[in-house]
Design a protein around this motif. Structure first.
Motif, PDB file in Angstrom:
ATOM      1  N   LYS A 122      26.680  10.336  15.738  1.00  0.00           N
ATOM      2  CA  LYS A 122      27.345  11.601  15.984  1.00  0.00           C
ATOM      3  C   LYS A 122      27.243  11.809  17.217  1.00  0.00           C
ATOM      4  N   ALA A 123      26.060  12.376  17.463  1.00  0.00           N
ATOM      5  CA  ALA A 123      25.457  12.735  19.138  1.00  0.00           C
ATOM      6  C   ALA A 123      26.101  11.503  19.591  1.00  0.00           C
ATOM      7  N   ILE A 124      25.663  10.727  19.916  1.00  0.00           N
ATOM      8  CA  ILE A 124      26.213   9.342  20.821  1.00  0.00           C
ATOM      9  C   ILE A 124      27.535   9.399  20.981  1.00  0.00           C
ATOM     10  N   GLU A 175      21.783   0.007  19.636  1.00  0.00           N
ATOM     11  CA  GLU A 175      20.296  -0.595  17.992  1.00  0.00           C
ATOM     12  C   GLU A 175      21.012   0.889  17.522  1.00  0.00           C
ATOM     13  N   ILE A 176      20.461   2.209  17.891  1.00  0.00           N
ATOM     14  CA  ILE A 176      20.442   3.154  17.332  1.00  0.00           C
ATOM     15  C   ILE A 176      22.023   3.303  16.374  1.00  0.00           C
ATOM     16  N   LEU A 177      22.631   3.244  16.920  1.00  0.00           N
ATOM     17  CA  LEU A 177      24.275   3.047  15.988  1.00  0.00           C
ATOM     18  C   LEU A 177      24.234   1.784  15.031  1.00  0.00           C
ATOM     19  N   SER A 225      33.122  -0.065  22.157  1.00  0.00           N
ATOM     20  CA  SER A 225      33.601  -0.749  21.186  1.00  0.00           C
ATOM     21  C   SER A 225      32.225  -1.153  20.377  1.00  0.00           C
ATOM     22  N   ALA A 226      31.150  -0.444  20.206  1.00  0.00           N
ATOM     23  CA  ALA A 226      30.020  -0.340  18.496  1.00  0.00           C
ATOM     24  C   ALA A 226      31.095   0.855  18.041  1.00  0.00           C
ATOM     25  N   GLU A 247      21.350   1.661   7.340  1.00  0.00           N
ATOM     26  CA  GLU A 247      21.001   2.857   6.374  1.00  0.00           C
ATOM     27  C   GLU A 247      22.424   3.632   5.892  1.00  0.00           C
ATOM     28  N   GLY A 248      22.939   3.536   6.384  1.00  0.00           N
ATOM     29  CA  GLY A 248      23.803   4.365   5.588  1.00  0.00           C
ATOM     30  C   GLY A 248      24.323   5.676   6.304  1.00  0.00           C
ATOM     31  N   ASN A 249      23.021   6.048   7.508  1.00  0.00           N
ATOM     32  CA  ASN A 249      23.044   7.337   8.039  1.00  0.00           C
ATOM     33  C   ASN A 249      24.397   8.204   9.066  1.00  0.00           C
TER      34      ASN A 249
END
Length: 220
Positions: free
Chosen positions: A109-111, A90-92, A207-208, A98-100
């Motif tokens: 990026k952290a993920i 959900e974070i991704l 996959s995400a 939001e285009g972030n």
């Protein structure tokens, strides 16, 4: 922090990570299509992996620092709004809408980099399970070339090359992974279980990442 200490008192980092991963349910009840990867257990496993990488020595210093920074970034957001940031996927999705995803120090990026760091850890442990007496230097290099090198810039790659000669031998590394009560057969079982539990989670995140256009992201 207390939770991490409690786990460490019970056994090795790998055994603690296995305990954590065994509680993760990828598919919530009633929604078989949506992956649910709880953020806090994922970050806790990443923290335990840092302890594993510490045993390899200075070779992993840059990677260790990167993992720690990314963990801290996501932990701050979880503390600020646990409901929104409870699910990695959900974070991704949220940042993509939001285009972030590619902006500054985004959670996406952290993920991505935490996932790749775990890819490296799995690749290394797979080699340890397959051939526990092989050259540790070769095993680390092969795991790095397969998982992290394609996405690293020349600075990170050069730092890795400098530290590669400082890795311990395989026997020393495996002995460092074991708790006082463990023996080689138990450690081997822990490594295989860790790999089998973590791989489905990494596959869901990859996959995400592909869905949101983050699978080809490189370091600057």
């Amino acid at each position: 922090m207390k939770r991490r200490r409690d786990h460490m008192e019970k056994g090795s980092e790998l055994k603690s990570a296995v305990d954590e991963l065994s509680l993760v349910k990828l598919k919530p009840a009633g929604n078989s299509d949506a992956a649910h990867i709880p953020t806090r257990p994922f970050l806790h496993v990443c923290s335990l992996v840092i302890q594993v990488l510490d045993k390899i020595g200075p070779t992993m210093a840059v990677l260790r620092q990167d993992i720690d920074q990314n963990i801290q970034r996501l932990e701050v957001l979880c503390d600020s709004d646990s409901s929104i940031y409870a699910n990695m996927v959900e974070i991704l999705k949220k940042e993509m809408v939001e285009g972030n995803t590619r902006k500054g120090n985004s959670c996406s990026k952290a993920i991505v980099w935490l996932t790749r760091s775990l890819d490296f850890t799995v690749a290394l442990l797979e080699r340890m399970v397959k051939d526990p007496v092989q050259s540790m230097e070769q095993a680390v290099e092969e795991a790095y070339n397969m998982t992290l090198k394609p996405w690293h810039g020349w600075i990170s790659s050069a730092a890795f090359r400098v530290g590669l000669k400082l890795v311990p031998d395989c026997k020393t590394f495996l002995s460092l992974l074991m708790s006082k009560e463990e023996h080689c057969a138990t450690l081997n079982d822990d490594m295989q279980t860790f790999i089998s539990l973590l791989m489905p989670i990494l596959e869901e995140i990859h996959s995400a990442m592909r869905s949101y256009g983050l699978d080809r992201l490189k370091s600057t």
